[in-house]
Design a protein around this motif. Sequence first.
Motif, PDB file in Angstrom:
ATOM      1  N   GLY A 208       0.836  -1.180   0.000  1.00  0.00           N
ATOM      2  CA  GLY A 208       0.000   0.000   0.000  1.00  0.00           C
ATOM      3  C   GLY A 208       0.877   1.238   0.000  1.00  0.00           C
ATOM      4  O   GLY A 208       2.105   1.146   0.035  1.00  0.00           O
ATOM      5  N   THR A 209       0.264   2.398  -0.040  1.00  0.00           N
ATOM      6  CA  THR A 209       1.023   3.647  -0.035  1.00  0.00           C
ATOM      7  C   THR A 209       0.582   4.534   1.116  1.00  0.00           C
ATOM      8  O   THR A 209      -0.566   4.466   1.578  1.00  0.00           O
ATOM      9  CB  THR A 209       0.834   4.422  -1.354  1.00  0.00           C
ATOM     10  OG1 THR A 209      -0.575   4.606  -1.600  1.00  0.00           O
ATOM     11  CG2 THR A 209       1.438   3.661  -2.524  1.00  0.00           C
ATOM     12  N   GLY A 210       1.517   5.355   1.584  1.00  0.00           N
ATOM     13  CA  GLY A 210       1.229   6.280   2.662  1.00  0.00           C
ATOM     14  C   GLY A 210       0.615   7.556   2.125  1.00  0.00           C
ATOM     15  O   GLY A 210       0.376   7.703   0.923  1.00  0.00           O
ATOM     16  N   ALA A 211       0.386   8.509   3.022  1.00  0.00           N
ATOM     17  CA  ALA A 211      -0.231   9.779   2.647  1.00  0.00           C
ATOM     18  C   ALA A 211       0.607  10.552   1.645  1.00  0.00           C
ATOM     19  O   ALA A 211       0.086  11.310   0.822  1.00  0.00           O
ATOM     20  CB  ALA A 211      -0.474  10.624   3.899  1.00  0.00           C
ATOM     21  N   ASN A 212       1.944  10.354   1.683  1.00  0.00           N
ATOM     22  CA  ASN A 212       2.832  11.071   0.765  1.00  0.00           C
ATOM     23  C   ASN A 212       3.022  10.339  -0.556  1.00  0.00           C
ATOM     24  O   ASN A 212       3.778  10.781  -1.424  1.00  0.00           O
ATOM     25  CB  ASN A 212       4.192  11.313   1.422  1.00  0.00           C
ATOM     26  CG  ASN A 212       4.904  10.013   1.785  1.00  0.00           C
ATOM     27  OD1 ASN A 212       4.347   8.924   1.629  1.00  0.00           O
ATOM     28  ND2 ASN A 212       6.128  10.121   2.277  1.00  0.00           N
TER      29      ASN A 212
END
Length: 414
Positions: A208-212
């Motif tokens: 998955g990916t973070g907020a950035n």
Amino acid sequence: MRIRTAGVVALFTLALAASGCGGDSDEPAAKDTPKAAGKLVIWADDKRTAALKPFAEKFGQENGVTVEVQAVSKDLQTNFVTASQQGSGPDVVVGAHDWIGNLVQNGAIDPVQLAAEQKSAFNATAIKAVTFNGQLYGVPYAQENLALIRNTDLAPKAPKTIEDLVANGRTLKASKKTTETLCLQVGQNGDAYHIYPLYTSAGGYLFGTGANGDYDPKDLGVGKPESVEAFKKIGALGEKGAGVLKRSIADTNSIATFTGKKCAYLVSGPWAVADVKKANIKYDISAIPGFAGGREAQPFVGVQAFYVAAKGKNKALAQEFVANYTTTPELAVALYNAEPRPPALTAALDQVKGTDPDLAKFQEAGRNGQVLPAIPAMAAIWDPFGKAEAAVIGGADPTSTITAAGKTISGQIK
């Protein structure tokens, strides 16, 4: 991208040549360029070595140094990390962007300093690929992704879905015009890179990916329900199912099977085009189709780049070479000519795309691709994921197989 194979590299000893000296100049002293002493050593693979040599020699002449470009034929990344730890590595290395996490973790490369104007001259995706933890660690020179290459004599139209591809492939096999439905390399140990577009279309993900927007190693998708469902669809195309995906199709024969006109469809990258042209096959390039009703198939987007070795013997000169010399269109075009892959430098791409329509087609095929994760955790993915893929294609249970692979990967990341 080609699957890496282990190997032992023999590096030869090179004599240090005397540094050149500048002649008289009418220019003011403040504008003189100081000559650096010593030797700059660059490691690259065989094809890039040949293209780099004339430019390296020119850089050496201009800076009064000896520049050696050494070919490392196999397992370049591993050999570079080992040599770096031993203090016997090069000053500059050329390689894939997904090495970055591992190289940074091992203290093998330094950040590269580029001005904002220099960065803006590159494709934004390429710059994103070589940026790690907010720092630029390489200068990109080429971008690549997989696409569907088809023999237009056998398949005039691009299939909209995998199901369309399979239907036409079966018709061609039934009429004995081909012997295989699809040339997508799997091999006995699988190939996570080449199966990834179908995995994503079926709903699977790696991280998955973070907020950035950065990949999050704590959010592992392998082993989760999405990956189970994806592997069920992949298994249905396997040897016990539709017979479209086979372990007998590997990195050693997938392109040759296509150029031998034994299949109408090939999933590969820009590196395959030279062989296709040599075989005089009429071909076209389009996006890899996804499953009907599924998500868009997303290939990995990879970038080739120049890196400055953290433990090189001439780091200042290496920074100068990487930041101010590899950013020129002339070198980017020469590397393109050595092995046609879309240049990351916009000016270089503009020079070559007029004579190579395939570049735009590959770019379009990768328009919605995913940047190949460069985080260190990615190293734990390749082997377990690939072996799970091969097992499922061979008929193993998708649920238990990919769940076990997820546990293995998770354990390695921790």
